[in-house]
Design a protein around this motif. Sequence first.
Motif, mmCIF file in Angstrom:
data_model
loop_
_atom_site.group_PDB
_atom_site.id
_atom_site.type_symbol
_atom_site.label_atom_id
_atom_site.label_comp_id
_atom_site.label_asym_id
_atom_site.label_seq_id
_atom_site.Cartn_x
_atom_site.Cartn_y
_atom_site.Cartn_z
ATOM 1 N N ARG A 77 1.161 -1.154 0.103
ATOM 2 C CA ARG A 77 -0.143 0.059 -0.226
ATOM 3 C C ARG A 77 0.962 1.218 -0.069
ATOM 4 O O ARG A 77 2.122 1.116 0.404
ATOM 5 C CB ARG A 77 -0.979 0.021 1.197
ATOM 6 N N SER A 78 0.330 2.270 -0.396
ATOM 7 C CA SER A 78 0.952 3.669 -0.240
ATOM 8 C C SER A 78 0.959 4.380 0.877
ATOM 9 O O SER A 78 -0.230 4.344 1.531
ATOM 10 C CB SER A 78 0.482 4.338 -1.482
ATOM 11 N N TYR A 79 1.858 4.838 1.493
ATOM 12 C CA TYR A 79 1.926 5.636 2.664
ATOM 13 C C TYR A 79 2.829 7.165 2.394
ATOM 14 O O TYR A 79 3.901 6.962 2.046
ATOM 15 C CB TYR A 79 2.475 5.030 3.757
ATOM 16 N N ASP A 95 -3.360 5.129 9.736
ATOM 17 C CA ASP A 95 -4.846 5.084 10.252
ATOM 18 C C ASP A 95 -5.323 3.767 9.988
ATOM 19 O O ASP A 95 -5.245 3.201 8.843
ATOM 20 C CB ASP A 95 -5.622 6.304 9.592
ATOM 21 N N VAL A 102 -4.098 -4.312 5.262
ATOM 22 C CA VAL A 102 -2.869 -3.922 5.585
ATOM 23 C C VAL A 102 -2.838 -3.127 6.762
ATOM 24 O O VAL A 102 -2.030 -3.141 7.885
ATOM 25 C CB VAL A 102 -2.017 -3.379 4.472
ATOM 26 N N SER A 103 -3.708 -2.024 6.817
ATOM 27 C CA SER A 103 -3.429 -0.855 7.753
ATOM 28 C C SER A 103 -3.816 -1.796 9.199
ATOM 29 O O SER A 103 -3.075 -1.296 10.252
ATOM 30 C CB SER A 103 -4.534 0.242 7.625
HETATM 31 C C1 LIG Z 1 -0.247 8.449 -2.179
HETATM 32 C C2 LIG Z 1 -1.093 7.707 -1.013
HETATM 33 C C3 LIG Z 1 -0.813 7.993 -0.013
HETATM 34 C C4 LIG Z 1 -1.271 7.592 1.232
HETATM 35 N N1 LIG Z 1 -1.043 7.801 2.747
HETATM 36 C C5 LIG Z 1 -1.441 7.072 3.773
HETATM 37 C C6 LIG Z 1 -1.055 7.658 5.057
HETATM 38 O O1 LIG Z 1 -0.102 8.628 5.159
HETATM 39 N N2 LIG Z 1 -1.792 7.237 6.228
HETATM 40 C C7 LIG Z 1 -2.498 6.452 5.896
HETATM 41 O O2 LIG Z 1 -3.300 5.969 7.050
HETATM 42 N N3 LIG Z 1 -3.126 6.017 4.728
HETATM 43 C C8 LIG Z 1 -2.551 6.486 3.648
HETATM 44 N N4 LIG Z 1 -3.058 5.937 2.377
HETATM 45 C C9 LIG Z 1 -4.120 4.961 2.110
HETATM 46 C C10 LIG Z 1 -3.365 3.755 2.203
HETATM 47 O O3 LIG Z 1 -2.618 3.622 0.915
HETATM 48 C C11 LIG Z 1 -4.396 2.480 2.277
HETATM 49 O O4 LIG Z 1 -5.256 2.894 1.194
HETATM 50 C C12 LIG Z 1 -5.096 2.377 3.641
HETATM 51 O O5 LIG Z 1 -3.912 2.077 4.634
HETATM 52 C C13 LIG Z 1 -6.157 1.150 3.711
HETATM 53 O O6 LIG Z 1 -5.311 0.025 3.440
HETATM 54 P P1 LIG Z 1 -5.844 -1.498 3.711
HETATM 55 O O7 LIG Z 1 -5.125 -2.406 3.007
HETATM 56 O O8 LIG Z 1 -6.329 -1.448 5.116
HETATM 57 O O9 LIG Z 1 -7.204 -1.332 3.304
HETATM 58 P P2 LIG Z 1 -7.779 -2.171 1.863
HETATM 59 O O10 LIG Z 1 -7.890 -3.508 1.970
HETATM 60 O O11 LIG Z 1 -7.175 -1.715 0.591
HETATM 61 O O12 LIG Z 1 -9.522 -1.587 1.711
HETATM 62 C C14 LIG Z 1 -10.430 -2.033 2.474
HETATM 63 C C15 LIG Z 1 -11.661 -1.107 2.342
HETATM 64 O O13 LIG Z 1 -11.352 0.419 2.883
HETATM 65 C C16 LIG Z 1 -11.580 1.447 1.927
HETATM 66 N N5 LIG Z 1 -10.103 2.213 2.012
HETATM 67 C C17 LIG Z 1 -8.980 2.216 1.303
HETATM 68 N N6 LIG Z 1 -8.128 3.206 1.758
HETATM 69 C C18 LIG Z 1 -9.236 3.924 2.474
HETATM 70 C C19 LIG Z 1 -9.088 5.125 3.116
HETATM 71 N N7 LIG Z 1 -7.724 5.797 3.083
HETATM 72 N N8 LIG Z 1 -9.901 5.652 4.202
HETATM 73 C C20 LIG Z 1 -10.932 5.167 3.809
HETATM 74 N N9 LIG Z 1 -11.522 4.067 3.109
HETATM 75 C C21 LIG Z 1 -10.314 3.418 2.729
HETATM 76 C C22 LIG Z 1 -11.253 0.561 0.434
HETATM 77 O O14 LIG Z 1 -12.115 1.108 -0.617
HETATM 78 C C23 LIG Z 1 -11.908 -0.796 0.844
HETATM 79 O O15 LIG Z 1 -13.363 -0.818 0.580
HETATM 80 C C24 LIG Z 1 -2.368 6.779 1.197
HETATM 81 C C25 LIG Z 1 -2.758 6.447 -0.200
HETATM 82 C C26 LIG Z 1 -2.435 7.031 -1.041
HETATM 83 C C27 LIG Z 1 -2.826 6.691 -2.470
#
Ligand SMILES: Cc1cc2nc3c(=O)[nH]c(=O)nc-3n(C[C@H](O)[C@H](O)[C@H](O)COP(=O)(O)OP(=O)(O)OC[C@H]3O[C@@H](n4cnc5c(N)ncnc54)[C@H](O)[C@@H]3O)c2cc1C
Length: 267
Positions: A77-79, A95, A102-103
């Motif tokens: 994932r991107s952060y 967050d 992943v988060s």
């Molecule tokens: C350029 C960039 C920078 C980022 N920087 C940060 C950062 O500094 N800190 C941070 O916490 N995250 C950041 N993110 C978001 C991060 O990449 C992930 O998307 C996030 O941590 C969720 O990942 P996951 O695997 O837990 O959820 P996933 O398994 O990918 O998604 C689960 C569900 O949550 C939804 N979802 C995904 N991302 C978000 C979100 N951000 N808010 C609400 N719902 C979401 C999806 O649509 C899906 O329905 C960034 C994203 C981008 C593109």
Amino acid sequence: MSASAPSDTGLEARPASGGPASATRRPAWHPATVAAVAVETPNARRIDLEVPTWPGNDAGQHLDLRLTAEDGYQASRSYSIASSGDGTRVVLAVDRVDGGEVSPFLVDAVEVGDALEVHGPLGGWFVWRPGASSRPVQLIAGGSGIVPLLAMVTAHATADDPAPFRLLAAVRTPDDVFFRAEVDGAVAAAAPLEVTYVYSRTAPPASAVPAGRLTRDSLASAVFPPDAGARVYVCGSTPFVEQVLRWLGELGHDLTDVRAERFGGNG
Ligand SMILES: Cc1cc2nc3c(=O)[nH]c(=O)nc-3n(C[C@H](O)[C@H](O)[C@H](O)COP(=O)(O)OP(=O)(O)OC[C@H]3O[C@@H](n4cnc5c(N)ncnc54)[C@H](O)[C@@H]3O)c2cc1C
């Protein structure tokens, strides 16, 4: 866990226009070790990585973080990066997205000494470099969207850059404020920085302004006016960013001066 790659690699369409340091910071995969973890908010964790081969990064850039399970399964994932400069210590804040792949692992399970991989630095558009311009800078964050903006605030204060900065951060409650000590430190360092927090659910007891969602009017009263010529950086969930961009346009801001980073989510 599903084997999905991130839908947004964060790669920017527009080239960086930085100095020599930026030009040599080509993105690559780097081994990283978790050097420190700390509670940032009740739902988020600060993660400090030690990345010995990290080439440094500009304020506002991000990276891709890759986890590999014992069975070889990988997820990335991107952060955004909360730190900047030439050091090998890379600071993130993650967050927890409930039900996410992943988060929750990064917020609840990752430990000091864990090994992972990062790819970066990425992004040449959503960056701010000290000394590049004397234009005012308006930062607008929703929740964890403050992460890359904190890097800009810190770079601005550390470089003693005279450009006036304003930070508007929208959060749910006082406990949900990210990097409060770091932002307070920049203000204490006499950086030309004005900070406004908008609390949607609970305001601090001493607050003159009751809790309430960010509105077009509260946005207008906190940010530089359209004729100030400010460069604007907006970061947060996709719905937050889209709403702020709409309001900025309605308020007469030149959207070609607005740079946006969307973290995802559907609202
Ligand atoms: C350029 C960039 C920078 C980022 N920087 C940060 C950062 O500094 N800190 C941070 O916490 N995250 C950041 N993110 C978001 C991060 O990449 C992930 O998307 C996030 O941590 C969720 O990942 P996951 O695997 O837990 O959820 P996933 O398994 O990918 O998604 C689960 C569900 O949550 C939804 N979802 C995904 N991302 C978000 C979100 N951000 N808010 C609400 N719902 C979401 C999806 O649509 C899906 O329905 C960034 C994203 C981008 C593109």
